[in-house]
Design an enzyme around this catalytic site. Sequence first.
Site, PDB file in Angstrom:
ATOM      1  N   ASP A 314       0.848  -1.193   0.000  1.00  0.00           N
ATOM      2  CA  ASP A 314       0.000   0.000   0.000  1.00  0.00           C
ATOM      3  C   ASP A 314       0.889   1.250   0.000  1.00  0.00           C
ATOM      4  O   ASP A 314       0.603   2.238   0.694  1.00  0.00           O
ATOM      5  CB  ASP A 314      -0.979   0.013   1.182  1.00  0.00           C
ATOM      6  CG  ASP A 314      -2.078   1.062   0.991  1.00  0.00           C
ATOM      7  OD1 ASP A 314      -2.132   1.697  -0.075  1.00  0.00           O
ATOM      8  OD2 ASP A 314      -2.875   1.253   1.931  1.00  0.00           O
ATOM      9  N   HIS A 318       3.374  10.712  -0.056  1.00  0.00           N
ATOM     10  CA  HIS A 318       2.783  12.061   0.057  1.00  0.00           C
ATOM     11  C   HIS A 318       3.914  13.068   0.183  1.00  0.00           C
ATOM     12  O   HIS A 318       5.038  12.706   0.557  1.00  0.00           O
ATOM     13  CB  HIS A 318       1.864  12.151   1.283  1.00  0.00           C
ATOM     14  CG  HIS A 318       0.612  11.339   1.169  1.00  0.00           C
ATOM     15  ND1 HIS A 318      -0.399  11.629   0.284  1.00  0.00           N
ATOM     16  CD2 HIS A 318       0.215  10.211   1.816  1.00  0.00           C
ATOM     17  CE1 HIS A 318      -1.365  10.727   0.391  1.00  0.00           C
ATOM     18  NE2 HIS A 318      -1.020   9.855   1.315  1.00  0.00           N
ATOM     19  N   GLY A 333      -1.371   7.612   4.758  1.00  0.00           N
ATOM     20  CA  GLY A 333      -0.502   6.863   3.842  1.00  0.00           C
ATOM     21  C   GLY A 333       0.940   6.788   4.302  1.00  0.00           C
ATOM     22  O   GLY A 333       1.444   7.677   4.998  1.00  0.00           O
TER      23      GLY A 333
HETATM   24  O1  DOR Z   1      -3.358   5.192   3.787  1.00  0.00           O
HETATM   25  C1  DOR Z   1      -3.903   5.158   2.698  1.00  0.00           C
HETATM   26  N1  DOR Z   1      -3.441   5.880   1.658  1.00  0.00           N
HETATM   27  N2  DOR Z   1      -4.990   4.387   2.551  1.00  0.00           N
HETATM   28  C2  DOR Z   1      -5.729   4.428   1.445  1.00  0.00           C
HETATM   29  O2  DOR Z   1      -6.705   3.727   1.385  1.00  0.00           O
HETATM   30  C3  DOR Z   1      -5.372   5.319   0.336  1.00  0.00           C
HETATM   31  C4  DOR Z   1      -3.948   5.656   0.359  1.00  0.00           C
HETATM   32  C5  DOR Z   1      -3.605   6.813  -0.544  1.00  0.00           C
HETATM   33  O3  DOR Z   1      -4.009   6.784  -1.714  1.00  0.00           O
HETATM   34  O4  DOR Z   1      -2.881   7.709  -0.106  1.00  0.00           O
HETATM   35 ZN    ZN Z   2      -4.173   1.766  -1.137  1.00  0.00          ZN
END
Ligand code: DOR
Ligand code: ZN
Length: 431
Positions: A314, A318, A333
Amino acid sequence: MAGERPMSKPLLIVGGTVVDPAAKRDGRFDVLIEDGLIADVHPSLKALDGVDVIDAKGKLVLPGFVDLHVHFRQPGREDKETIETGSQAAARGGFTAVCPMPNTDPVVDHGGAVEWVTHEARRVGLVDVHPIGALTKGQHGQELTDFGELFDAGCAALSDDGKPLINPLLMRRALEYSKVFGRPVIQHAEDPSLSAGGVIHEGVVSTTLGLRGIPAESEATIVARDLALVALTGGWLHVAHVSCAESVELIRHAKRQGAHVTCEVTPHHLALTHEAVEGFRTEAKVNPPLRGDDDRLALIEGLKDGTIDCIATDHAPHTDWEKDADFDTAPFGISGLETAFGVCVTTLIEAGHLSWGQLVQSLSINPSRIAGINGHGLVKGQPANLTLVDPKATWIVDPKQFVSKGTNTPFAGARLSGRVVKTIRQGTVIG
Ligand code: DOR
Ligand code: ZN
């Protein structure tokens, strides 16, 4: 989608220990690569003239890792990550194939968008990129996308990741189509009304910090609902980033009943708990949130007994300026590609939970099967996708050294065991 196979020099990897449970190998083998393919795997091979040699003494030679869940942010947020920088981070992390999620801007919800992503990935030419298309148009949860068009364009699966698909009738139809196409529907299992704008796991830490909590039931109730729809339709559900004990138990039970369900867990949910957020550390703000230690141990147990099929990062890069905001405002994220292997070795192998064979199963063999990648493994005639690792190396995570644009990691400064030494895709060293 695989790029053109480069005509590289033959390569001989000597002296390493091959661990590939799919090929039933765990021991000393040399690996010869020719024309991007595995030409031989044998206890002792001689280097002929014109062959490049890699000395793998003390190293493990593993089938290339496959990440079913990454966010490369292109198109739309190239300041966070691009297909190029994401591919570089994947290669650095030992991954030879990745599946980028469609929650870009615009959303990857039609064939042309999928083709654009695969075309750009081929231009970059590092890792194999198997895109995941959106389940609903614009990821608005109102109208299903054209599944035939998306799969024809090369999607590995479909998902509205980042958002759940709430409408039960649409979910039912999506699962029916998953059966027709033989590919999974990936659910970000979360009931937004139960999450209620929460930013952290609902528990003692949320109370202490005065932050709105997301209960485990926000995930588990959607998992339970979706499993009922799997029973109704016979479709294939893949649950993204499972985070709590209740979900693991529901999936374990459904698998015992013969349901076609697979699921993944992230390295951060295996390694950390909600305490990582203390001090309002936005690097540990992630969705689903890091939960309690009982949940973490249940995730490890699920991985051990095969309830959880694979580990997926995942990877959610950012910008610093966004993560530097107050806790409520900062985005969810974790940038995970470059720490995944070390976190897994430290948390799972060093702690005695998993064998190397089981880790390879979770990082490579099972995710490649779920992504529909054929012929994955260290077997003669297959594409030479492999990862060389130093199982004994220890290192300190320094996000400044990341090739990903996202330095948002709760593992900064952590000492990890196990390091990727080289990543080889189709016979070419890419990281
Ligand atoms: O922590 C996360 N970031 N969870 C998500 O479901 C989306 C992801 C993102 O796209 O930044
Ligand atoms: Zn994700």
